[in-house]
Write a protein that holds these residues in place. Structure first.
Motif, PDB file in Angstrom:
ATOM      1  N   THR A  48     -31.740  31.278 -25.805  1.00 30.49           N
ATOM      2  CA  THR A  48     -32.402  30.138 -26.436  1.00 30.49           C
ATOM      3  C   THR A  48     -33.923  30.260 -26.391  1.00 30.49           C
ATOM      4  N   PHE A  49     -34.427  31.407 -25.957  1.00 28.91           N
ATOM      5  CA  PHE A  49     -35.868  31.640 -25.935  1.00 28.91           C
ATOM      6  C   PHE A  49     -36.141  33.058 -26.419  1.00 28.91           C
ATOM      7  N   GLU A  50     -37.411  33.399 -26.582  1.00 29.02           N
ATOM      8  CA  GLU A  50     -37.801  34.715 -27.105  1.00 29.02           C
ATOM      9  C   GLU A  50     -37.530  35.794 -26.055  1.00 29.02           C
ATOM     10  N   TYR A  51     -36.280  36.213 -25.978  1.00 31.20           N
ATOM     11  CA  TYR A  51     -35.885  37.142 -24.922  1.00 31.20           C
ATOM     12  C   TYR A  51     -36.504  38.518 -25.125  1.00 31.20           C
ATOM     13  N   PHE A  52     -36.680  38.937 -26.363  1.00 28.76           N
ATOM     14  CA  PHE A  52     -37.267  40.252 -26.623  1.00 28.76           C
ATOM     15  C   PHE A  52     -38.663  40.341 -26.012  1.00 28.76           C
ATOM     16  N   ASN A  53     -39.487  39.314 -26.253  1.00 26.05           N
ATOM     17  CA  ASN A  53     -40.835  39.297 -25.687  1.00 26.05           C
ATOM     18  C   ASN A  53     -40.809  39.211 -24.169  1.00 26.05           C
ATOM     19  N   TYR A  54     -39.767  38.590 -23.635  1.00 30.88           N
ATOM     20  CA  TYR A  54     -39.638  38.445 -22.181  1.00 30.88           C
ATOM     21  C   TYR A  54     -39.198  39.741 -21.527  1.00 30.88           C
ATOM     22  N   PHE A  55     -38.268  40.448 -22.172  1.00 30.83           N
ATOM     23  CA  PHE A  55     -37.621  41.585 -21.519  1.00 30.83           C
ATOM     24  C   PHE A  55     -38.386  42.894 -21.675  1.00 30.83           C
ATOM     25  N   VAL A  56     -39.057  43.088 -22.785  1.00 32.24           N
ATOM     26  CA  VAL A  56     -39.748  44.362 -23.018  1.00 32.24           C
ATOM     27  C   VAL A  56     -40.759  44.685 -21.911  1.00 32.24           C
ATOM     28  N   ALA A 126     -49.480  44.042 -28.297  1.00 33.58           N
ATOM     29  CA  ALA A 126     -50.336  43.412 -27.295  1.00 33.58           C
ATOM     30  C   ALA A 126     -51.755  43.962 -27.402  1.00 33.58           C
ATOM     31  N   GLY A 127     -52.724  43.085 -27.204  1.00 33.82           N
ATOM     32  CA  GLY A 127     -54.102  43.518 -27.344  1.00 33.82           C
ATOM     33  C   GLY A 127     -54.903  43.476 -26.070  1.00 33.82           C
ATOM     34  N   ALA A 128     -54.299  43.025 -24.973  1.00 40.86           N
ATOM     35  CA  ALA A 128     -55.029  42.887 -23.705  1.00 40.86           C
ATOM     36  C   ALA A 128     -55.052  44.214 -22.962  1.00 40.86           C
ATOM     37  N   ILE A 129     -55.719  45.192 -23.548  1.00 43.34           N
ATOM     38  CA  ILE A 129     -55.752  46.534 -22.961  1.00 43.34           C
ATOM     39  C   ILE A 129     -56.495  46.538 -21.630  1.00 43.34           C
ATOM     40  N   VAL A 130     -57.569  45.763 -21.543  1.00 42.68           N
ATOM     41  CA  VAL A 130     -58.344  45.706 -20.300  1.00 42.68           C
ATOM     42  C   VAL A 130     -57.482  45.172 -19.158  1.00 42.68           C
ATOM     43  N   SER A 131     -56.678  44.144 -19.437  1.00 46.96           N
ATOM     44  CA  SER A 131     -55.793  43.587 -18.409  1.00 46.96           C
ATOM     45  C   SER A 131     -54.768  44.618 -17.966  1.00 46.96           C
ATOM     46  N   ALA A 132     -54.252  45.388 -18.923  1.00 46.73           N
ATOM     47  CA  ALA A 132     -53.278  46.420 -18.585  1.00 46.73           C
ATOM     48  C   ALA A 132     -53.894  47.456 -17.655  1.00 46.73           C
ATOM     49  N   ILE A 133     -55.118  47.856 -17.938  1.00 44.40           N
ATOM     50  CA  ILE A 133     -55.804  48.843 -17.099  1.00 44.40           C
ATOM     51  C   ILE A 133     -56.055  48.278 -15.701  1.00 44.40           C
ATOM     52  N   ALA A 211     -46.643  39.584 -14.029  1.00 44.87           N
ATOM     53  CA  ALA A 211     -48.043  39.934 -14.272  1.00 44.87           C
ATOM     54  C   ALA A 211     -48.209  40.615 -15.628  1.00 44.87           C
ATOM     55  N   LEU A 212     -47.300  41.520 -15.961  1.00 41.60           N
ATOM     56  CA  LEU A 212     -47.369  42.188 -17.252  1.00 41.60           C
ATOM     57  C   LEU A 212     -47.162  41.189 -18.394  1.00 41.60           C
ATOM     58  N   ARG A 213     -46.209  40.300 -18.234  1.00 44.38           N
ATOM     59  CA  ARG A 213     -45.944  39.321 -19.295  1.00 44.38           C
ATOM     60  C   ARG A 213     -47.160  38.433 -19.538  1.00 44.38           C
ATOM     61  N   GLN A 214     -47.731  37.915 -18.456  1.00 47.46           N
ATOM     62  CA  GLN A 214     -48.811  36.939 -18.590  1.00 47.46           C
ATOM     63  C   GLN A 214     -50.134  37.573 -18.996  1.00 47.46           C
ATOM     64  N   TYR A 215     -50.502  38.658 -18.336  1.00 46.44           N
ATOM     65  CA  TYR A 215     -51.850  39.185 -18.490  1.00 46.44           C
ATOM     66  C   TYR A 215     -51.964  40.227 -19.607  1.00 46.44           C
ATOM     67  N   THR A 216     -50.961  41.091 -19.728  1.00 45.73           N
ATOM     68  CA  THR A 216     -51.047  42.150 -20.727  1.00 45.73           C
ATOM     69  C   THR A 216     -50.560  41.695 -22.095  1.00 45.73           C
ATOM     70  N   LEU A 218     -49.368  38.232 -23.008  1.00 42.20           N
ATOM     71  CA  LEU A 218     -49.780  36.900 -23.431  1.00 42.20           C
ATOM     72  C   LEU A 218     -51.298  36.756 -23.449  1.00 42.20           C
ATOM     73  N   GLY A 219     -51.972  37.658 -22.730  1.00 41.45           N
ATOM     74  CA  GLY A 219     -53.425  37.637 -22.729  1.00 41.45           C
ATOM     75  C   GLY A 219     -54.046  36.549 -21.879  1.00 41.45           C
TER      76      GLY A 219
END
Length: 258
Positions: A48-56, A126-133, A211-216, A218-219
């Motif tokens: 019932t939610f965006e599971y693809f965005n959650y699981f990747v 995703a565009g938060a490359i700095v967060s990923a680094i 952390a990956l979901r929120q920062y990388t 979701l930005g």
């Protein structure tokens, strides 16, 4: 200074061995990509939610976990084939040898997970490359902690080699099941005893995936508190693994065998 060079040489050799096993890389990549592109899409139609965005993003953590746990297999093989005995004859202490394998395991897992992270960022745009680094050093500490678990298993299984992969599968099931890798905490707590929920929330795999979901992806702005919790929950694994592996090495030194 000479011991540091030996430690780095051993770590470099073990690091390269992970990527020389092409069959292992093919299996891991096929499993992780199938999770990312097949499982997430199929399950997404059932949620019932965006599971693809959650699981990747969680697939990146699963890849980090699998690559870190392979450290135990390499240590186990090194113990069985006499490689460790040879390395103990080099000008390196047992503590240095332990550090070399944990560094190699953490580095190999981080490089492998980074490749999955690049794929995930392309899939989710995703565009938060700095967060990923910025997250990479914390993922490296987590990878070293998981490599510590793998070292513990190899030390325990050193006298019962036939049980090594069984031990590894049990740990994998426990750590992944008792996490928010597959499902959000509000879904998990509906099915697990309340006493287990704090463990699920504190699981470093749960924290890394969040952390990956929120920062990388979701930005959102990075919160130091969550990153600190990743460190606090990961370091004990590395310490326990170091002590267990150190005990196995000292046993070899004193008895000449496992």
């Amino acid at each position: 200074m000479s011991e540091i060079r030996v430690i780095l040489a051993i770590a470099r050799n073990d690091f390269s061995y992970f990527f020389r096993t092409k069959w292992l890389m093919a299996i891991l990549l096929s499993l992780n990509l199938s999770d990312m592109l097949v499982v997430a899409l199929v399950y997404g139609n059932m949620m019932t939610f965006e599971y693809f965005n959650y699981f990747v993003p969680a697939v990146v953590v699963m890849g980090l976990f699998a690559a870190s746990m392979d450290t135990g297999r390499r240590i186990w093989l090194a113990l069985r084939e006499g490689v460790i005995q040879y390395e103990l004859s080099l000008p390196v202490s047992t503590k240095g040898l332990v550090m070399a394998y944990l560094l190699a395991g953490g580095a190999a897992a981080l490089v492998y997970a980074s490749s999955l992270l690049l794929i995930a960022m392309l899939v989710l745009q995703a565009g938060a490359i700095v967060s990923a680094i910025m997250l990479l050093p914390f993922l490296f500490v987590l990878a070293m902690g998981l490599a510590g678990i793998a070292a513990t298993l190899s030390a325990i299984a050193s006298t019962h080699g036939e049980f090594f992969f069984a031990f590894q599968n049990v740990v994998q099931i426990v750590l992944l099941t008792l996490s928010t890798v597959y499902y959000p905490l509000d879904k998990v707590q509906n099915y697990l005893p309340s006493i287990i929920i704090p463990l699920v929330s504190a699981n470093p795999l749960s924290l890394a995936a969040e952390a990956l979901r929120q920062y990388t992806f979701l930005g959102l702005p990075i919160e130091i508190g969550l990153l600190t919790r990743i460190l606090i929950t990961s370091v004990p694994f590395a310490i326990v693994g170091s002590l267990a592996y150190l005990g196995a090495l000292r046993k070899i030194q004193s008895e000449g065998k496992i």
